[in-house]
Scaffold this active site. Sequence first.
Site, short mmCIF file in Angstrom:
data_model
loop_
_atom_site.label_atom_id
_atom_site.label_comp_id
_atom_site.label_asym_id
_atom_site.label_seq_id
_atom_site.Cartn_x
_atom_site.Cartn_y
_atom_site.Cartn_z
N TYR A 366 -7.54 -49.40 3.94
CA TYR A 366 -6.08 -49.44 3.96
C TYR A 366 -5.44 -48.06 3.95
CZ TYR A 366 -6.39 -50.08 -1.27
OH TYR A 366 -6.66 -50.02 -2.62
N GLU A 367 -4.13 -48.06 4.24
CA GLU A 367 -3.38 -46.82 4.51
C GLU A 367 -3.98 -46.07 5.69
OE1 GLU A 367 -2.57 -48.30 1.97
OE2 GLU A 367 -1.35 -47.19 0.54
N GLY A 368 -4.52 -46.81 6.65
CA GLY A 368 -5.15 -46.23 7.83
C GLY A 368 -6.64 -46.13 7.61
#
Length: 383
Positions: A366-368
Amino acid sequence: MDFNLTDIQQDFLKLAHDFGEKKLAPTVTERDHKGIYDKELIDELLSLGITGAYFEEKYGGSGDDGGDVLSYILAVEELAKYDAGVAITLSATVSLCANPIWQFGTEAQKEKFLVPLVEGTKLGAFGLTEPNAGTDASGQQTIATKNDDGTYTLNGSKIFITNGGAADIYIVFAMTDKSKGNHGITAFILEDGTPGFTYGKKEDKMGIHTSQTMELVFQDVKVPAENMLGEEGKGFKIAMMTLDGGRIGVAAQALGIAEAALADAVEYSKQRVQFGKPLCKFQSISFKLADMKMQIEAARNLVYKAACKKQEGKPFTVDAAIAKRVASDVAMRVTTEAVQIFGGYGYSEEYPVARHMRDAKITQIYEGTNEVQLMVTGGALLR
């Protein structure tokens, strides 16, 4: 970068440590196994004022001119040692919801939405991901149609939303002009309880079981014009800049997970006796522990550097990408090695290292995803 923590930073660190030790540690195993999101526990955490570390006093925070990013990062890291799910609940509220309102919102929006987030009376969330729009945010299908009275009507859904169904305030992204691709995305602030805004599937995740993750569903949701965050068509920029900050929070979470796994592995290696001596007396184990420690310390410097650069108002996009990539990879390696040191016991849910390993994996996603962090870093090098 000053490696000496200020008195204020030490105070926030102690707040998080004491809360983790007294409130999180005694029940984390049960809450993890049963998938319990404990609202009372989260409310108590928010009441400590840790959310205010990031922001100035004007909006209910504790800082003079923009808060102290490192104080907040230290708190996330410390909480993650005890409960990674609770740590990301805090991080999503501060980094992904409060921060973009602080950075891009009007004074009226800050007064209405930011202040309660900073003061800890409300929880926040960030809605960007969709079933067919993960890394490719331009592929999202949620639509915001502008009405004659200036309001917008939202239709669509978001998935894998941290704090979904638990948050009071949401930053949501929708297409206002599909023909413009990324330049047709607009950000909006939504409140829980808005007519037409409901929750769908609750995710059954591999890890971070104490964090609630749910689908957001929008069916003819009427959003007033004053709830638009930033300008129309600037949503993609807002999302990307928000994720930059979020990556430091995830990196801190990963760092805390790794530290907890190492501490457990060290303690177990001292107690477990095989062939007549503790495991730690075998060079293969002591070297493994040493390597885990070295990786953690290297990651720590990158995480703190990214936090300090953000605090100083310097460009930090690449630093955040590097910190997130390295810290999450370290967390995965360290937790895997911790399980290996525990042997068969490590594979059992009886011991915490299994939870650490399950929790670590999401920090690479997550968050890329970590592949995105390579794209960000490589793109900056070749620009």
